[in-house]
Scaffold this active site. Structure first.
Site, PDB file in Angstrom:
ATOM      1  NE  ARG A   1      -4.165  -1.462  -0.143  1.00 31.70           N
ATOM      2  CZ  ARG A   1      -5.273  -1.585   0.549  1.00 31.70           C
ATOM      3  NH1 ARG A   1      -5.527  -0.795   1.538  1.00 31.70           N
ATOM      4  NH2 ARG A   1      -6.145  -2.508   0.224  1.00 31.70           N
TER       5      ARG A   1
ATOM      6  NE  ARG B   1      -6.915   5.084   2.486  1.00 30.27           N
ATOM      7  CZ  ARG B   1      -7.795   4.252   3.029  1.00 30.27           C
ATOM      8  NH1 ARG B   1      -9.019   4.663   3.284  1.00 30.27           N
ATOM      9  NH2 ARG B   1      -7.455   3.028   3.343  1.00 30.27           N
TER      10      ARG B   1
ATOM     11  NE  ARG C   1      -9.880   8.202  -2.434  1.00 26.26           N
ATOM     12  CZ  ARG C   1     -11.220   8.194  -2.443  1.00 26.26           C
ATOM     13  NH1 ARG C   1     -11.874   9.025  -3.230  1.00 26.26           N
ATOM     14  NH2 ARG C   1     -11.869   7.348  -1.672  1.00 26.26           N
TER      15      ARG C   1
ATOM     16  CG  ASP D   1      -8.756  -2.713  -4.974  1.00 30.73           C
ATOM     17  OD1 ASP D   1      -8.330  -1.984  -4.063  1.00 30.73           O
ATOM     18  OD2 ASP D   1      -9.451  -3.729  -4.761  1.00 30.73           O
TER      19      ASP D   1
ATOM     20  CE1 TYR E   1     -13.079  -6.771   0.679  1.00 29.94           C
ATOM     21  CE2 TYR E   1     -11.473  -8.497   0.260  1.00 29.94           C
ATOM     22  CZ  TYR E   1     -11.854  -7.345   0.921  1.00 29.94           C
ATOM     23  OH  TYR E   1     -11.010  -6.770   1.838  1.00 29.94           O
TER      24      TYR E   1
HETATM   25  O1  CP3 Z   1       0.417   0.476  -3.122  1.00 30.67           O
HETATM   26  C1  CP3 Z   1      -0.081  -0.646  -3.337  1.00 30.67           C
HETATM   27  O2  CP3 Z   1       0.046  -1.611  -2.544  1.00 30.67           O
HETATM   28  C2  CP3 Z   1      -0.797  -0.864  -4.655  1.00 30.67           C
HETATM   29  C3  CP3 Z   1      -2.190  -0.627  -4.697  1.00 30.67           C
HETATM   30  C4  CP3 Z   1      -3.187  -1.537  -4.007  1.00 30.67           C
HETATM   31  C5  CP3 Z   1      -4.448  -1.065  -3.559  1.00 30.67           C
HETATM   32  N1  CP3 Z   1      -5.172  -2.125  -3.143  1.00 30.67           N
HETATM   33  C6  CP3 Z   1      -4.854   0.340  -3.591  1.00 30.67           C
HETATM   34  C7  CP3 Z   1      -5.970   0.780  -2.743  1.00 30.67           C
HETATM   35  C8  CP3 Z   1      -3.159  -2.918  -3.782  1.00 30.67           C
HETATM   36  C9  CP3 Z   1      -2.026  -3.902  -4.023  1.00 30.67           C
HETATM   37  C10 CP3 Z   1      -4.431  -3.273  -3.242  1.00 30.67           C
HETATM   38  C11 CP3 Z   1      -4.794  -4.656  -2.920  1.00 30.67           C
HETATM   39  C12 CP3 Z   1      -6.012  -4.925  -2.174  1.00 30.67           C
HETATM   40  N2  CP3 Z   1      -7.229  -4.307  -2.297  1.00 30.67           N
HETATM   41  C13 CP3 Z   1      -6.162  -5.997  -1.249  1.00 30.67           C
HETATM   42  C14 CP3 Z   1      -5.103  -7.022  -0.889  1.00 30.67           C
HETATM   43  C15 CP3 Z   1      -4.001  -6.500  -0.102  1.00 30.67           C
HETATM   44  C16 CP3 Z   1      -4.306  -5.941   1.238  1.00 30.67           C
HETATM   45  O3  CP3 Z   1      -3.845  -4.829   1.504  1.00 30.67           O
HETATM   46  O4  CP3 Z   1      -4.930  -6.633   2.039  1.00 30.67           O
HETATM   47  C17 CP3 Z   1      -7.469  -5.946  -0.761  1.00 30.67           C
HETATM   48  C18 CP3 Z   1      -8.084  -6.885   0.274  1.00 30.67           C
HETATM   49  C19 CP3 Z   1      -8.154  -4.894  -1.452  1.00 30.67           C
HETATM   50  C20 CP3 Z   1      -9.572  -4.475  -1.333  1.00 30.67           C
HETATM   51  C21 CP3 Z   1      -9.615  -3.083  -0.840  1.00 30.67           C
HETATM   52  N3  CP3 Z   1      -9.499  -1.958  -1.649  1.00 30.67           N
HETATM   53  C22 CP3 Z   1      -9.706  -2.648   0.505  1.00 30.67           C
HETATM   54  C23 CP3 Z   1      -9.880  -3.542   1.722  1.00 30.67           C
HETATM   55  C24 CP3 Z   1      -9.606  -1.234   0.490  1.00 30.67           C
HETATM   56  C25 CP3 Z   1      -9.541  -0.293   1.659  1.00 30.67           C
HETATM   57  C26 CP3 Z   1     -10.846   0.215   2.124  1.00 30.67           C
HETATM   58  C27 CP3 Z   1     -10.621   1.327   3.161  1.00 30.67           C
HETATM   59  O5  CP3 Z   1     -11.364   2.299   3.101  1.00 30.67           O
HETATM   60  O6  CP3 Z   1      -9.686   1.233   3.958  1.00 30.67           O
HETATM   61  C28 CP3 Z   1      -9.491  -0.833  -0.859  1.00 30.67           C
HETATM   62  C29 CP3 Z   1      -9.326   0.533  -1.343  1.00 30.67           C
HETATM   63  C30 CP3 Z   1      -7.944   0.901  -1.731  1.00 30.67           C
HETATM   64  N4  CP3 Z   1      -7.158   0.124  -2.520  1.00 30.67           N
HETATM   65  C31 CP3 Z   1      -7.257   2.119  -1.407  1.00 30.67           C
HETATM   66  C32 CP3 Z   1      -6.017   2.045  -2.062  1.00 30.67           C
HETATM   67  C33 CP3 Z   1      -4.958   3.110  -2.089  1.00 30.67           C
HETATM   68  C34 CP3 Z   1      -7.807   3.276  -0.593  1.00 30.67           C
HETATM   69  C35 CP3 Z   1      -8.631   4.122  -1.504  1.00 30.67           C
HETATM   70  C36 CP3 Z   1      -8.918   5.524  -1.005  1.00 30.67           C
HETATM   71  O7  CP3 Z   1      -9.818   5.690  -0.168  1.00 30.67           O
HETATM   72  O8  CP3 Z   1      -8.241   6.437  -1.483  1.00 30.67           O
END
Ligand code: CP3
Length: 351
Positions: free
Chosen positions: A22, A26, A35, A71, A147
């Protein structure tokens, strides 16, 4: 070649490479600025924005690898199930895929719908220095299924866990459909220019050893084999899988991503020397002061010990409210302290 690819393959390198899960997200003010102007899905779907966000953490911290900003839930999108990111809840689908009928109706992902990801990859590869690796990724079938079946994030995941016992044939069909799409997806990412693939089985910790063996492992093995056919290394992050390291090793992946719940020294003694390890700093260490962060990083380097097969990372994603200075201390410490763990061994001196 890059330090990261070398570490995946066990080649000699002068220090331990570092990137963090990640890292494009954020906690970065430059991410928040974009964003503030676009919603999350627009950011994912616009290659120029996704490429820019991917490069933000590299520019600021000089990490050794970039991970493409995307994602794991874009695969369901390409299966006809788009998601929304709901404030305070996380990613949600309009309809859950939780019955025999809905699983039978489900299409295998149409990978051409993910062309925007492949375009982001080419844009990033053109801008990224050759000595930095570009990581592509996919969710593991099990984690994406958690999911899809629940319709979004869930506390105990009782629907998908119940399905394992009430209708295992439908769940296996879902895994099969996901796996076929994922294999095509990662192959296309490789064609577009990624150097390494990471598979996120973030929700594997919901499984028992037996159900992991039945509903995740066989599919992970097929994905690993497909990536290795393309001569690209693969990292398996199986969160919560520390008591099945033998099974994870049997996938033949190049690297095992480790969460913070087990010392790397112990993992190394279990899995041996022919596989690399990635991890596993507790992400909450980054809330501490400078000295504590330095000490924890050094302890972790010591826990892995001497050798070329360690990739420094957190045990899971960075939290959004971590101070930027803490990340800088982390990166600096790994770069300053890790060369000590890479001194030449006897064979190298005499060869
Ligand atoms: O920097 C990186 O690692 C690359 C980008 C990346 C994102 N998601 C961006 C993201 C990667 C590799 C993921 C993978 C991902 N997405 C996973 C597996 C890895 C992990 O961290 O567990 C999972 C389970 C998801 C599903 C998902 N998408 C979740 C649980 C969330 C967070 C929800 C929250 O509000 O906390 C997301 C959203 C997400 N994916 C964000 C980012 C930067 C946050 C988006 C925002 O609000 O700006």
């Amino acid at each position: 070649m890059s330090l990261l690819v070398d570490a995946c393959l066990g080649h000699s390198i002068p220090r331990t490479p570092i990137w963090i899960m990640r890292q494009a997200g954020r906690y970065l003010p430059e991410y928040q600025a974009i964003r503030g102007r676009h919603d999350f899905l627009t950011m994912l779907h616009t290659p120029e924005l996704a490429a820019k966000i991917t490069l933000q953490p590299i520019r600021r911290f000089d990490f050794d690898a970039a991970i493409i900003f995307s994602d794991i839930l874009v695969i369901p999108e390409a299966m006809g199930h788009p998601f929304q990111l709901k404030d305070g809840l996380g990613p949600c689908f309009e309809e859950a895929v939780d019955s025999c009928e809905s699983i039978e109706k489900l299409l295998v992902a149409d990978i051409t719908q993910l062309n925007y990801v492949f375009e982001s990859i080419s844009l990033v590869r053109n801008e990224l220095d050759k000595d930095k690796a570009l990581i592509g990724f996919s969710g593991a079938p099990w984690t994406i299924a958690t999911y899809l079946v629940e319709g979004g994030p869930h506390k105990d995941h009782r629907r998908i866990r119940g399905l394992m016992y009430s209708d295992p044939a439908s769940l296996s069909l879902l895994m099969e459909k996901l796996t076929r799409g994922i294999i095509e997806y990662v192959k296309e990412q490789i064609r577009a220019g990624v150097d390494v693939i990471q598979i996120f089985d973030t929700n594997a910790g919901l499984l028992t050893r037996n159900t992991f063996e039945r509903f995740s492992l066989p599919y992970l093995k097929r994905i690993v084999a497909a990536v290795k056919e393309e001569k690209v290394p693969v990292i398996l992050f199986v969160k919560g899988g520390n008591s099945w390291l033998d099974l994870i090793k049997s996938t033949n992946g190049d690297v095992i991503g480790i969460d913070w719940a087990i010392p790397l020294s112990e993992v190394r003694s279990i899995v041996g020397e022919n596989i690399s390890l990635q991890g596993n700093l507790d992400p909450t260490v980054l809330y501490a002061n400078r000295n504590t962060i330095r000490n924890e990083v050094i302890e972790l380097l010591k826990s892995y010990g001497t050798g070329h097969r360690h990739i420094f990372n957190l045990g899971h994603g960075i939290f959004p409210d971590v101070p930027l200075d803490a990340v800088q201390v982390l990166v600096d410490t790994v770069k300053e302290e890790s060369p000590k763990f890479h001194f030449l061994d006897k064979d190298e001196i005499f060869s």
